[in-house]
Design an enzyme around this catalytic site. Sequence first.
Site, PDB file in Angstrom:
ATOM      1  N   LYS A 261     101.095  96.929  63.537  1.00 57.35           N
ATOM      2  CA  LYS A 261      99.631  96.907  63.654  1.00 57.35           C
ATOM      3  C   LYS A 261      99.058  96.110  62.490  1.00 57.35           C
ATOM      4  O   LYS A 261      99.535  96.234  61.356  1.00 57.35           O
ATOM      5  CB  LYS A 261      99.108  98.357  63.642  1.00 57.35           C
ATOM      6  CG  LYS A 261      97.611  98.475  63.918  1.00 57.35           C
ATOM      7  CD  LYS A 261      97.158  99.941  63.929  1.00 57.35           C
ATOM      8  CE  LYS A 261      95.682 100.066  64.293  1.00 57.35           C
ATOM      9  NZ  LYS A 261      95.218 101.472  64.326  1.00 57.35           N
TER      10      LYS A 261
ATOM     11  N   SER B  23      92.381 102.777  68.439  1.00 61.54           N
ATOM     12  CA  SER B  23      92.336 101.427  67.922  1.00 61.54           C
ATOM     13  C   SER B  23      93.673 100.673  68.007  1.00 61.54           C
ATOM     14  O   SER B  23      93.681  99.447  67.940  1.00 61.54           O
ATOM     15  CB  SER B  23      91.881 101.444  66.460  1.00 61.54           C
ATOM     16  OG  SER B  23      92.830 102.101  65.651  1.00 61.54           O
TER      17      SER B  23
ATOM     18  N   SER C 109      93.735 107.250  67.431  1.00 57.98           N
ATOM     19  CA  SER C 109      94.056 105.825  67.605  1.00 57.98           C
ATOM     20  C   SER C 109      95.512 105.503  67.930  1.00 57.98           C
ATOM     21  O   SER C 109      95.817 104.365  68.273  1.00 57.98           O
ATOM     22  CB  SER C 109      93.668 105.043  66.349  1.00 57.98           C
ATOM     23  OG  SER C 109      92.294 104.788  66.334  1.00 57.98           O
TER      24      SER C 109
END
Lengths: 95, 490
Positions: free
Chosen positions: B79, B159, B183
């Site tokens: 990420k 997210s 997330s």
Amino acid sequence: MSLDQKQVKHIATLARIRVEDAELPGLVNELNGIMTWIEQLNEVDVTGVEPMAGVQSRALPRRADVINDGGDPEKVLKNAPDATHGFFVVPKVVE
Amino acid sequence: MNELNHLTIAAALQGLATKTFTAYDLTMACLMQMEKHRELNAFVTETQDLALQTAMNSDIRRAQGQAMGALDGIPLGIKDLFCTEGVLTTAGSHILDGFHPTYESTVSANLWKAGAVMLGKLNMDEFAMGSSNGTSYYGPVTNPWRRKGDNTRLVPGGSSGGSATAVAARMALAATGTDTGGSIRQPAAFTGIVGLKPTYGRCSRWGIVAFASSLDQAGPMCRTVEDTAIMLGVMAGYDPKDSTSVDLPVPDYRKAIEGGVKGLKVGVPKEYRLDGLSPEIAKLWEQGVAWLKEQGAEIKEITLPHTKYALPVYYIIAPAEASSNLARYDGVRFGLRVPGESLDDMYEQTRAAGFGKEVRRRVMIGTYVLSAGYYDAYYLRAQRIRALILKDFTDAFKDVDVVLTPSTPSAAFGLEEKFDDPVAMYLNDVFTVTVNLAGLPGISVPAGLDSRGLPLGLQLIGRAFDEETVLRAGRAIERAANFTAKPEGF
């Protein structure tokens, strides 16, 4: 209690985010929408409840008071938008 | 050697060990899949050369009979919230333009030490603020899943939307995510994969771009519970550079997963049966209860009375911490600078240009609830209610070992939906956010498809630092659900 344009402008200044006057009415609506939804917290009885800053109640660990990092100005400045002679460059702040 | 990118980590490790294929082949298969499906926009940065070089090094180590790490030769996506030395790190934000960290986050460093291969940096909601990946400066990510007979593009959740899509679309064997309010678990549920948020303090936060420091936690996103256990074992551990990381030994998670749930006490919280809960979600939840019961678990109804206040509490605490953390983006030390007439003018212009709408909204809410005259009414009150939410769980865990809930109130929604109303978007995290406030571990496991053919997940919540029970119960759901569906064309 709801926020007005003057308050939202002040919050933006505190947050150091430029908000143009044309954006204010929309932003006031959005922030009021969120804050109104948050008002439901007022119905909870919190008498005698200590505020909780984090899940760990233990004392933070300490380390030996010795220098263990630093001395690397090139690395520190590597991502600066503007740097010279080993310093960050910013607009003049003192007349 | 077709479709190596479809392998689980466990199967790939075995194939590498038996020299059925090389890490180079495996990495190449992932890179080709990434190239083929660039339209999904899962990656912000692809690191092909680095990936192939690292994979070759792994192959050389193996050929020479050197000691191999727990993830040696396994290609992963990271990420874009994790700082990676010398590799662009954006947090999905314009304000971090051109930021090449001079250091490596502890979690990613742990993965490289174990021999893993980095495929690239994954798209995400800006500063991890979002539930759709729609707030990224680098554009939305598309979910590889589609509704049956309907070509509408769907969100992967957020997210960690790029992470979820990369794993579900078989571009990466697994990915790292971070979870502040859901997330990891919400996008995992939306894309039919497994996602685990560890206990607060289990993984180091050092080198992860900060959003809300008392809630943020890194965790794995994988295709199976076993892979999740393998990844977590490498990511977790004490780090003196994060004062909130906890100095506890890391258990052998993989060993824990097959223990079964016989005699395990499973709590079902009545407050999660929301008014208007979709019948499909309710049915799936009942199915989950039945599955655990059939395998010998004991089911108990529990009460978590402050559940309904968790989201509004979160939307005070997280923005407050974010407004403080994001104060560092000042146009001086890294990233974007928009010149101004004075220092304050430069700050204001830089932050106006660099932050997207949702980030601006949250920084302003945070600034407001921390400001003089409002701090007690909002911020301190929220912190007190947070204590009550934790107490709900502490009380419940006196009677049960694990809690079973749905992961999300719905399946993935369309790319164009829910953007007009911030509060409607926030409701995505209604089942996950309590876990962050209480600092507990939670996993989302794919459990079935809805009537339109989209994946749905079930969540298991455990006691602090009891990821083993969470994984074990998650494995029991996985075994019963036998979720083998794949997005069409992948």
